[in-house]
Design an enzyme around this catalytic site. Sequence first.
Site, mmCIF file in Angstrom:
data_model
loop_
_atom_site.group_PDB
_atom_site.id
_atom_site.type_symbol
_atom_site.label_atom_id
_atom_site.label_comp_id
_atom_site.label_asym_id
_atom_site.label_seq_id
_atom_site.Cartn_x
_atom_site.Cartn_y
_atom_site.Cartn_z
ATOM 1 N N PHE A 150 -0.962 -0.895 0.172
ATOM 2 C CA PHE A 150 -1.329 -2.291 0.396
ATOM 3 C C PHE A 150 -0.166 -3.153 0.851
ATOM 4 O O PHE A 150 -0.362 -4.183 1.492
ATOM 5 C CB PHE A 150 -1.939 -2.893 -0.878
ATOM 6 C CG PHE A 150 -0.952 -3.157 -1.984
ATOM 7 C CD1 PHE A 150 -0.164 -4.294 -1.998
ATOM 8 C CD2 PHE A 150 -0.814 -2.260 -3.036
ATOM 9 C CE1 PHE A 150 0.739 -4.539 -3.021
ATOM 10 C CE2 PHE A 150 0.085 -2.490 -4.063
ATOM 11 C CZ PHE A 150 0.871 -3.635 -4.054
ATOM 12 N N LYS A 174 -6.475 6.172 6.411
ATOM 13 C CA LYS A 174 -7.120 5.496 5.285
ATOM 14 C C LYS A 174 -6.167 4.431 4.764
ATOM 15 O O LYS A 174 -5.207 4.719 4.053
ATOM 16 C CB LYS A 174 -7.476 6.461 4.149
ATOM 17 C CG LYS A 174 -8.459 5.807 3.156
ATOM 18 C CD LYS A 174 -8.217 6.195 1.711
ATOM 19 C CE LYS A 174 -7.110 5.433 1.050
ATOM 20 N NZ LYS A 174 -7.413 4.000 0.789
ATOM 21 N N SER A 227 2.788 4.982 -4.851
ATOM 22 C CA SER A 227 3.544 5.153 -6.089
ATOM 23 C C SER A 227 3.890 6.622 -6.300
ATOM 24 O O SER A 227 3.241 7.527 -5.759
ATOM 25 C CB SER A 227 2.731 4.642 -7.275
ATOM 26 O OG SER A 227 1.609 5.487 -7.510
ATOM 27 N N CYS A 282 8.838 -1.060 -1.327
ATOM 28 C CA CYS A 282 9.458 0.134 -1.905
ATOM 29 C C CYS A 282 10.966 0.122 -1.710
ATOM 30 O O CYS A 282 11.678 0.894 -2.343
ATOM 31 C CB CYS A 282 8.849 1.401 -1.309
ATOM 32 S SG CYS A 282 9.204 1.619 0.451
#
Length: 497
Positions: A150, A174, A227, A282
Amino acid sequence: MSGAIGHFVDGKRFAGASERRGDVFDPATGRRTGEVALASAADVAVAVDAAARAARAWRDASLARRTAVLFAFRELVHARRDRLAEVITAEHGKVLADAAGEVQRGLEVIEYACGIPSALRGAFSENVSTEVDSYTLRQPLGVVAVISPFNFPVMVPLWFVPVAVACGNAVVLKPSEKDPSAALLLAEWFVEAGLPDGVLNVVNGDKEAVDALLDHPEVRAVSFVGSTPIARYVYQRGTAAGKRVQALGGAKNHMVVLPDADLDLAADAAVNAGFGSAGERCMAISALVAVEPVADALVAKIAERMAGLRTGDGRRGCDMGPLVTAAHAARVRGYVEAGVAAGAVPVVDGRKVEPDGDPGGFWLGPTLFDRVTPEMSVYTDEIFGPVLSVLRVGSYDEALELVNASPYGNGTAIFTNDGGAARRYQHEVEVGMVGINVPIPVPMAYHSFGGWKSSLFGDLHAHGEDGVRFFTRGKVVTSRWLDPRHGGVNLGFPVQT
């Protein structure tokens, strides 16, 4: 975009058969703005089948045709960059300037992919044996999947899709179901640029869609960013199904400040890298390691700069926007509360922010903790929010030991005016991307992005040379063309002559 958000398959919008739906919000207001279709395994299969049909023809498309599509796509994205930034801000919440920067980094990868003929050049060796030549080829895999997060709904898909397409593959993308609209725009613009139907497909969804991609036998490779627990899951399930996988996981990025550093430069960098995009990066700096005696002065300078930050709606010229969802905002707030309870000193408490935005938005202001220790959850966990923790150490060696003890190895930075110390750090630190007086060392598109340890599962990084290797297979051809001198039968083992 608003209302019903479906998929994009075989060159057109596709509603899908699944009746499951998810809500899409404007994080700055908290209002529901859309409803996204959540693909079933059957929906994913439709997209993969379309990609498989398209891949057979696209792999044979000339390099000239592929690059023409990439150049045209680049021009469309560049011309419509403001539109993309608006969509990012509306669904993710980051401020418009940050969203525009995200689009720019994605454009850099498109531009790298425009040069794919150079990246796909093989090697030729003449006369490896008498009248025998040997040469190498790089060929596409077929259907590949990209599963993106996201926090970068444009940049991360563009890390992978242009390179995969330029190499001759077909793609099923996706995106995150939290902010799906930008991916659909990219797919439509690719078709407008001349990409054949089915070469790029978009399926929206959650774990059911992810598992369907990981299990589908026609999907040859999977690129993932998210993650660490999910990256590990994707890598294990994908490789168990015989797929090539690059799964980029989480991070706990350290910024080491040595006593000789320019503290004003370091303070600016800490604020920029800690709170940009509300810390939902990140590569965000979340742990600042101050080598004494600079901590007191550095913390004061950071707090002074934070006082001037304006948190609010990203469309109002604010410095930092909301978090992406109410649940994520509550999770990050919980870490702030845990840090206070553990004894960290809240120099700036983001829970007290007065945002320039709708009271229903998913707000949490920039937060600065001092005197954090390595066992506190605000240090050990990837918070993915605007929380910067300062740890105090007594020496370079202690700082290095702290960084290398982390299970993550995505990015790190060192601030110093000592070239020898910087060179030593870049050599000794166990992290994949290192900045020297650069807080967010994201490489340019012609280098590759990726970390070490639990920040990466797989061997090849994103874009650059590693990206080309990931989306192609090597083939070696050994060739002899007969001439009138040839003759005779020889059953012996072939040797060089």
